[in-house]
Design an enzyme around this catalytic site. Structure first.
Site, mmCIF file in Angstrom:
data_model
loop_
_atom_site.group_PDB
_atom_site.id
_atom_site.type_symbol
_atom_site.label_atom_id
_atom_site.label_comp_id
_atom_site.label_asym_id
_atom_site.label_seq_id
_atom_site.Cartn_x
_atom_site.Cartn_y
_atom_site.Cartn_z
ATOM 1 N N LYS A 12 -8.563 13.115 -1.292
ATOM 2 C CA LYS A 12 -9.932 12.626 -1.522
ATOM 3 C C LYS A 12 -10.802 13.826 -1.865
ATOM 4 C CE LYS A 12 -10.294 8.435 1.285
ATOM 5 N NZ LYS A 12 -10.937 7.820 2.469
ATOM 6 N N ARG B 293 -4.628 3.017 5.019
ATOM 7 C CA ARG B 293 -5.366 4.288 5.076
ATOM 8 C C ARG B 293 -6.708 4.122 5.801
ATOM 9 N NH1 ARG B 293 -5.773 9.212 0.630
ATOM 10 N NH2 ARG B 293 -7.192 10.470 1.860
ATOM 11 N N HIS C 284 -15.289 6.349 12.357
ATOM 12 C CA HIS C 284 -16.105 6.831 11.245
ATOM 13 C C HIS C 284 -17.234 5.874 10.862
ATOM 14 C CE1 HIS C 284 -13.090 9.907 11.025
ATOM 15 N NE2 HIS C 284 -13.625 10.458 9.951
ATOM 16 N N HIS D 187 -20.151 16.438 11.390
ATOM 17 C CA HIS D 187 -19.362 15.235 11.103
ATOM 18 C C HIS D 187 -18.385 14.931 12.257
ATOM 19 C CE1 HIS D 187 -16.950 12.341 8.870
ATOM 20 N NE2 HIS D 187 -15.874 13.068 9.129
HETATM 21 P P1 NAD Z 1 -17.669 23.181 6.054
HETATM 22 O O1 NAD Z 1 -16.784 23.341 4.913
HETATM 23 O O2 NAD Z 1 -19.134 23.113 5.827
HETATM 24 O O3 NAD Z 1 -17.375 24.326 7.114
HETATM 25 C C1 NAD Z 1 -18.140 24.404 8.291
HETATM 26 C C2 NAD Z 1 -18.757 25.798 8.472
HETATM 27 O O4 NAD Z 1 -17.737 26.681 8.899
HETATM 28 C C3 NAD Z 1 -19.339 26.396 7.193
HETATM 29 O O5 NAD Z 1 -20.529 27.057 7.523
HETATM 30 C C4 NAD Z 1 -18.286 27.408 6.766
HETATM 31 O O6 NAD Z 1 -18.836 28.491 6.056
HETATM 32 C C5 NAD Z 1 -17.757 27.864 8.088
HETATM 33 N N1 NAD Z 1 -16.379 28.347 8.081
HETATM 34 C C6 NAD Z 1 -15.333 27.815 7.417
HETATM 35 N N2 NAD Z 1 -14.204 28.462 7.764
HETATM 36 C C7 NAD Z 1 -14.556 29.420 8.637
HETATM 37 C C8 NAD Z 1 -13.825 30.400 9.367
HETATM 38 N N3 NAD Z 1 -12.501 30.484 9.290
HETATM 39 N N4 NAD Z 1 -14.530 31.233 10.177
HETATM 40 C C9 NAD Z 1 -15.899 31.109 10.289
HETATM 41 N N5 NAD Z 1 -16.613 30.204 9.666
HETATM 42 C C10 NAD Z 1 -15.954 29.361 8.835
HETATM 43 O O7 NAD Z 1 -17.329 21.859 6.905
HETATM 44 P P2 NAD Z 1 -15.989 21.154 7.388
HETATM 45 O O8 NAD Z 1 -16.284 20.627 8.730
HETATM 46 O O9 NAD Z 1 -14.784 22.015 7.188
HETATM 47 O O10 NAD Z 1 -15.860 19.952 6.358
HETATM 48 C C11 NAD Z 1 -16.859 18.958 6.263
HETATM 49 C C12 NAD Z 1 -16.793 18.368 4.885
HETATM 50 O O11 NAD Z 1 -15.508 17.786 4.697
HETATM 51 C C13 NAD Z 1 -17.798 17.257 4.657
HETATM 52 O O12 NAD Z 1 -18.396 17.442 3.397
HETATM 53 C C14 NAD Z 1 -16.952 15.989 4.650
HETATM 54 O O13 NAD Z 1 -17.502 14.990 3.816
HETATM 55 C C15 NAD Z 1 -15.659 16.498 4.124
HETATM 56 N N6 NAD Z 1 -14.495 15.709 4.527
HETATM 57 C C16 NAD Z 1 -13.635 15.340 3.549
HETATM 58 C C17 NAD Z 1 -12.498 14.625 3.882
HETATM 59 C C18 NAD Z 1 -11.511 14.279 2.809
HETATM 60 O O14 NAD Z 1 -10.571 13.535 3.081
HETATM 61 N N7 NAD Z 1 -11.664 14.801 1.619
HETATM 62 C C19 NAD Z 1 -12.229 14.294 5.204
HETATM 63 C C20 NAD Z 1 -13.127 14.695 6.191
HETATM 64 C C21 NAD Z 1 -14.261 15.419 5.830
HETATM 65 N N1 GLY Z 2 -10.642 11.239 5.960
HETATM 66 C C1 GLY Z 2 -10.191 9.914 5.688
HETATM 67 C C2 GLY Z 2 -9.171 9.850 4.594
HETATM 68 O O1 GLY Z 2 -8.711 10.857 4.101
HETATM 69 O O2 GLY Z 2 -8.817 8.777 4.192
#
Ligand code: NAD
Ligand code: GLY
Length: 377
Positions: free
Chosen positions: A151, A249, A256, A274
């Site tokens: 995704k 899925r 959520h 999140h």
């Molecule tokens: P993010 O990418 O914003 O990371 C969170 C914070 O951690 C950021 O400030 C980043 O700079 C910092 N960071 C990242 N790695 C680090 C490290 N190793 N050390 C220190 N700091 C670090 O957020 P997230 O929680 O990783 O992801 C949230 C996003 O993911 C949302 O946009 C959500 O919509 C998306 N998401 C997508 C899916 C999917 O299936 N595609 C599933 C769940 C969430």
């Molecule tokens: N995070 C939900 C999905 O990947 O379907």
């Protein structure tokens, strides 16, 4: 001095026919990234997208790791944070790739959390109708969830993740060492998604997390690798059955629907991550299941206590961003893509590790339930 012995990473395969790929999980994978990515690279240069926090902390390690396998990296570094997942930066990224002559055979590496992973995946899907991309997730949430399953998305002024594509990476490298710099709050938020896999369909994993959850949160190397591997195996199994979320899925959305409503009601501010919203959302899903008589309150509270033990907030009335109100939360749930005529599908549970798709939850009953939760002392 002898070179350190490198342990074999755990391999999880995502079976999707010609689009199948491996997730490698273990320590020091970024240091070995050149060797691991080289089989996909037709040229020695790979493109990298990252955020400024991750790049500042780990960029050098990635470049060195790539060069040890004969690759060079060309990076574009974006601001850290959810607001980076936007149209303008997607366009800027595509222009940057075109300016440097990227083609379909080139590799684009997503080096960051879910924000960078989602934006990179979408850019890769659009670039000349699809270039190769590799996920190197650096948050716990990205390692156990967003980097796997294809995704990809950016946000629009109309809402989160509304513009995207299903587009699978060629490889995922989940390096558990990179998590050492992740703030504790971000670790907890990722841990919520780990608990989710136990609650979906794996009671044994729930028991394992009851015993080893603290070690996972402290990044004990065996425990974190095991938890990431079990999570990725669970997600890979579901995605292999239903890549485009026509059915099973949806189970990955446990917690959520409530969680997204909380994030929306809070205006997606950084005081509620999140994963934190999902932690509370899962507690609400368990309690709502008990209210409907689908599971016992004792089992529901056992599940809630597992979430609570990790430090995540499970009580709606104490959640940052509050006080929340039942009406606006239900209004947000009504915006769910699958909500129809006062009903919404919810992922509920018949027991711990026995989640299922409950197709028609009555939103006025959900509103009464939320009202009661908010009135708890
Ligand atoms: P993010 O990418 O914003 O990371 C969170 C914070 O951690 C950021 O400030 C980043 O700079 C910092 N960071 C990242 N790695 C680090 C490290 N190793 N050390 C220190 N700091 C670090 O957020 P997230 O929680 O990783 O992801 C949230 C996003 O993911 C949302 O946009 C959500 O919509 C998306 N998401 C997508 C899916 C999917 O299936 N595609 C599933 C769940 C969430
Ligand atoms: N995070 C939900 C999905 O990947 O379907």
């Amino acid at each position: 001095m002898d070179a350190p012995t490198l342990t074999e990473p755990t391999k999880v395969r995502v079976e999707l026919g010609t689009r199948s790929y491996d997730i490698l999980i273990g320590a020091d994978l970024i240091a070995r990234s050149g060797t691991l990515i080289a089989p996909f690279a037709k040229q020695s240069r790979v493109f990298i997208l990252s955020d400024d926090t991750v790049w500042g902390l780990h960029g050098e390690t990635l470049l060195t790791g790539l060069s040890s396998g004969g690759l060079t990296g060309l990076e574009k570094v974006l601001p850290a944070g959810e607001s980076t997942k936007n149209w303008a930066l997607l366009g800027e990224t595509l222009d940057w790739l075109l300016e440097h002559g990227a083609g379909r055979d080139d590799v684009l590496v997503a080096f960051g959390g879910g924000v960078i992973g989602d934006l990179t995946g979408l850019a890769a899907s659009l670039m000349k109708r699809g270039m190769q991309f590799v996920q190197v997730p650096t948050t716990l949430l990205a390692q156990v969830d967003s980097s796997v399953g294809g995704k990809t998305a950016v946000n629009s002024k109309f809402g989160k993740n509304l513009v995207g594509a299903f587009y699978q990476p060629r490889l995922v490298l989940a390096d558990t060492n990179v998590l050492a710099t992740l703030p504790a709050r971000e670790r907890q938020a990722g841990y919520a998604e780990i608990i989710k896999y136990g609650l979906i369909n794996d009671p044994e994993f729930i028991d394992w997390l009851s015993d080893h959850g603290n070690e996972v949160l402290k990044l004990d190397s065996d425990s974190i690798s095991a938890a990431v591997a079990v999570s990725c195996r669970a997600k890979a199994g579901i995605v292999a059955q239903d890549e485009r979320e026509g059915g099973v899925r949806a189970l990955l959305n446990l917690g959520h629907t409530f969680g997204h409503a909380l994030e929306a009601a809070n205006g997606y501010r950084a005081n509620l991550l999140h994963g934190e919203a999902v932690g509370t959302g899962m507690a609400l899903a368990l309690r709502y299941s008990a209210r409907l008589g689908l599971m016992t309150s004792k089992d529901a509270e056992h599940g809630v206590s597992l979430i609570q033990a990790s430090g995540l907030e499970t009580e709606l009335q104490r959640l940052p961003g509050g006080p929340y109100e039942a009406g606006p939360l239900v209004e947000a749930m009504r915006q769910d893509k699958k909500a129809r005529g006062g009903k919404v599908p919810l992922i509920l549970a018949k027991g711990l590790g026995q989640s299922f798709i409950y197709p028609d939850a009555d939103l006025s009953d959900v509103q009464d339930f939320l009202q009661e939760e908010l009135q708890k002392s």
